[in-house]
Design an enzyme around this catalytic site. Sequence first.
Site, PDB file in Angstrom:
ATOM      1  N   SER A 102      44.683   7.312  39.813  1.00 33.54           N
ATOM      2  CA  SER A 102      44.845   7.130  38.372  1.00 33.54           C
ATOM      3  C   SER A 102      46.166   6.444  38.026  1.00 33.54           C
ATOM      4  O   SER A 102      46.209   5.542  37.182  1.00 33.54           O
ATOM      5  CB  SER A 102      44.756   8.487  37.676  1.00 33.54           C
ATOM      6  OG  SER A 102      45.059   8.379  36.315  1.00 33.54           O
ATOM      7  N   SER A 103      47.238   6.856  38.676  1.00 34.87           N
ATOM      8  CA  SER A 103      48.554   6.279  38.364  1.00 34.87           C
ATOM      9  C   SER A 103      48.601   4.786  38.663  1.00 34.87           C
ATOM     10  O   SER A 103      49.263   4.024  37.955  1.00 34.87           O
ATOM     11  CB  SER A 103      49.647   7.000  39.151  1.00 34.87           C
ATOM     12  OG  SER A 103      49.745   8.339  38.723  1.00 34.87           O
ATOM     13  N   LEU A 104      47.893   4.344  39.707  1.00 36.36           N
ATOM     14  CA  LEU A 104      47.861   2.916  40.030  1.00 36.36           C
ATOM     15  C   LEU A 104      46.928   2.164  39.090  1.00 36.36           C
ATOM     16  O   LEU A 104      47.207   1.029  38.704  1.00 36.36           O
ATOM     17  CB  LEU A 104      47.437   2.715  41.492  1.00 36.36           C
ATOM     18  CG  LEU A 104      48.399   3.279  42.534  1.00 36.36           C
ATOM     19  CD1 LEU A 104      47.831   3.108  43.937  1.00 36.36           C
ATOM     20  CD2 LEU A 104      49.764   2.625  42.418  1.00 36.36           C
ATOM     21  N   GLY A 105      45.822   2.791  38.724  1.00 36.03           N
ATOM     22  CA  GLY A 105      44.908   2.178  37.764  1.00 36.03           C
ATOM     23  C   GLY A 105      45.591   1.918  36.435  1.00 36.03           C
ATOM     24  O   GLY A 105      45.323   0.918  35.761  1.00 36.03           O
ATOM     25  N   ASP A 119      28.993   5.551  54.068  1.00 33.57           N
ATOM     26  CA  ASP A 119      27.795   6.217  54.587  1.00 33.57           C
ATOM     27  C   ASP A 119      28.117   7.274  55.633  1.00 33.57           C
ATOM     28  O   ASP A 119      29.117   7.162  56.355  1.00 33.57           O
ATOM     29  CB  ASP A 119      26.865   5.185  55.236  1.00 33.57           C
ATOM     30  CG  ASP A 119      25.994   4.467  54.238  1.00 33.57           C
ATOM     31  OD1 ASP A 119      25.358   5.148  53.422  1.00 33.57           O
ATOM     32  OD2 ASP A 119      25.929   3.226  54.297  1.00 33.57           O
ATOM     33  N   THR A 127      37.762  -0.794  54.306  1.00 30.80           N
ATOM     34  CA  THR A 127      38.256  -2.007  53.659  1.00 30.80           C
ATOM     35  C   THR A 127      38.343  -1.781  52.155  1.00 30.80           C
ATOM     36  O   THR A 127      37.423  -1.254  51.540  1.00 30.80           O
ATOM     37  CB  THR A 127      37.357  -3.214  53.986  1.00 30.80           C
ATOM     38  OG1 THR A 127      37.460  -3.489  55.390  1.00 30.80           O
ATOM     39  CG2 THR A 127      37.780  -4.455  53.216  1.00 30.80           C
ATOM     40  N   GLU A 129      39.074  -3.483  48.309  1.00 29.15           N
ATOM     41  CA  GLU A 129      38.926  -4.730  47.550  1.00 29.15           C
ATOM     42  C   GLU A 129      39.883  -4.640  46.365  1.00 29.15           C
ATOM     43  O   GLU A 129      39.544  -4.080  45.327  1.00 29.15           O
ATOM     44  CB  GLU A 129      37.487  -4.881  47.082  1.00 29.15           C
ATOM     45  CG  GLU A 129      36.489  -4.818  48.224  1.00 29.15           C
ATOM     46  CD  GLU A 129      35.168  -4.194  47.819  1.00 29.15           C
ATOM     47  OE1 GLU A 129      35.107  -3.531  46.762  1.00 29.15           O
ATOM     48  OE2 GLU A 129      34.204  -4.363  48.560  1.00 29.15           O
ATOM     49  N   TYR A 162      24.875   5.641  59.576  1.00 30.40           N
ATOM     50  CA  TYR A 162      25.571   4.376  59.780  1.00 30.40           C
ATOM     51  C   TYR A 162      26.019   4.316  61.234  1.00 30.40           C
ATOM     52  O   TYR A 162      26.486   5.305  61.796  1.00 30.40           O
ATOM     53  CB  TYR A 162      26.778   4.291  58.841  1.00 30.40           C
ATOM     54  CG  TYR A 162      27.304   2.894  58.664  1.00 30.40           C
ATOM     55  CD1 TYR A 162      26.742   2.040  57.730  1.00 30.40           C
ATOM     56  CD2 TYR A 162      28.357   2.425  59.431  1.00 30.40           C
ATOM     57  CE1 TYR A 162      27.220   0.748  57.556  1.00 30.40           C
ATOM     58  CE2 TYR A 162      28.843   1.142  59.271  1.00 30.40           C
ATOM     59  CZ  TYR A 162      28.267   0.303  58.333  1.00 30.40           C
ATOM     60  OH  TYR A 162      28.743  -0.977  58.176  1.00 30.40           O
ATOM     61  N   GLN A 174      35.425  -1.015  62.382  1.00 29.47           N
ATOM     62  CA  GLN A 174      36.301  -2.096  61.927  1.00 29.47           C
ATOM     63  C   GLN A 174      37.762  -1.677  61.952  1.00 29.47           C
ATOM     64  O   GLN A 174      38.108  -0.545  61.684  1.00 29.47           O
ATOM     65  CB  GLN A 174      35.900  -2.585  60.540  1.00 29.47           C
ATOM     66  CG  GLN A 174      36.103  -1.576  59.433  1.00 29.47           C
ATOM     67  CD  GLN A 174      35.534  -2.057  58.101  1.00 29.47           C
ATOM     68  OE1 GLN A 174      34.964  -3.134  57.991  1.00 29.47           O
ATOM     69  NE2 GLN A 174      35.710  -1.251  57.073  1.00 29.47           N
TER      70      GLN A 174
END
Length: 191
Positions: A102-105, A119, A127, A129, A162, A174
Site C-alpha cells: 500500500s505504501s508504494l502504491g 499456481d 517476475t 511487472e 504447475y 525461472q
Amino acid sequence: MLLSDKDIRAEIDAGRVRIDPYDESMVQPSSIDVRLDRYFRVFENHRYPHIDPSVEQADLTRLVEPEGDEPFILHPGEFVLASTYEVISLPDDLASRLEGKSSLGRLGLVTHSTAGFIDPGFSGHVTLELSNLATLPIKLWPGMKIGQLCMFRLSSPAEFPYGSDRYGSRYQGQRGPTASRSFLNFHRTQV
C-alpha cells in the site's frame, strides 16, 4: 481459504512452502512480504515496430543491474520487469497472489500489471511487472519490500500442478526477471 500468519509459518516450518531466503519478520497477519532483487529487464523500444505475443522477440528486453548499492530509477510512465529476491515454491494444494504494498502504491508504483497469480506447484523467482504512474521518478532499492504474497488453500490438490508436463509450464524454475514466453503456446481462436 486465505492462510493466516500462523498457517503460513506452519506451512514453511513443515517444508511444504519454501521461501528462500526466509525471514520470519516478513510474515504479516495474512501474507508474507517479499523483497526486490537487483535485476531488471528494460524494454528496447527501438528493436521492433510493435510487440507481437505470437512470435519470439528475443531482443525486446535487456537485463540491467544497478552498480554496487545504487537504486534502479523507474521513470514516469516506464514499464520494466523485475523479480522477487526470494525463490518461492508452492505445494500442489496451495496457490498464491502477489499484491503490491500500500505504501508504494500511494507513491504511484504498480507492482504487477496482470500476472499476480501463482499456481500450485510453481517454483522460482516471481517476475514483477513494475510501472510508475507518478509524475516523478521512483528509486527502487534492491532488497526493499516490494510486495506481499497471500496464500490460498485449494479445495483439493491440483491434479496437474504447475511444472507438470501437461501444461508446459514456461516459467518453472525461472531465475530473475523473465521476459514473456507467450510465443511458446500462443493460442488464437478464429472469431
